[in-house]
Design an enzyme around this catalytic site. Structure first.
Site, PDB file in Angstrom:
ATOM      1  CD  GLU A  32       8.890 -17.405   9.140  1.00 22.36           C
ATOM      2  OE1 GLU A  32       8.602 -17.301  10.345  1.00 22.36           O
ATOM      3  OE2 GLU A  32       8.257 -18.130   8.335  1.00 22.36           O
ATOM      4  CE  LYS A  50       8.527 -17.924  13.333  1.00 25.32           C
ATOM      5  NZ  LYS A  50       8.025 -18.791  12.255  1.00 25.32           N
TER       6      LYS A  50
END
Length: 120
Positions: free
Chosen positions: A21, A99
């Site tokens: 990420e 997200k």
């Protein structure tokens, strides 16, 4: 109290607990609600009596795109702190960080956190 809404601002950032990420990044969606007395702005039609939306957008963009956090909670907290520090006429702010594609198993649209901070 009156409110200003900035809805679904999209930025590309590198936030998460997993190394991929922080390396690959992903899209984040930010919603901001500012609680402020807007009567003078409405009566005078004067930008100086309200909040410049472009400035708020820029603050959010800088935080999401130029910093790295493990938690979206930290993203939200940093945005709230910065907005309250920069705009003394804002009495409270609510920040939602979404997200859309977290790397966790399952079928869902997104994950999000929402915080509200009140001027002390």
């Amino acid at each position: 109290m009156d409110r200003i809404y900035l809805n679904q601002m999209e930025f590309y950032g590198y936030h998460g607990v997993f190394a991929e990420e922080n390396k690959l990044g992903q899209k984040f969606i930010i919603d901001v609600i500012l609680e402020i007395d807007l009567q003078a702005a409405g009566e005078t039609d004067n930008l100086m009596k309200t909040i410049n939306y472009a400035e708020v957008y820029s603050i959010c963009q800088t935080i999401v795109e130029n910093k790295t956090f493990k938690l979206i909670e930290a993203v939200a907290e940093t945005i709230a702190e910065e907005l309250l520090a920069n705009y003394m006429n804002v009495q409270a702010c609510t920040i939602k960080v979404t997200k859309p594609n977290p790397p966790i198993p399952g079928h869902y649209h997104s994950v999000a956190v929402e915080i509200t901070r009140i001027r002390k």
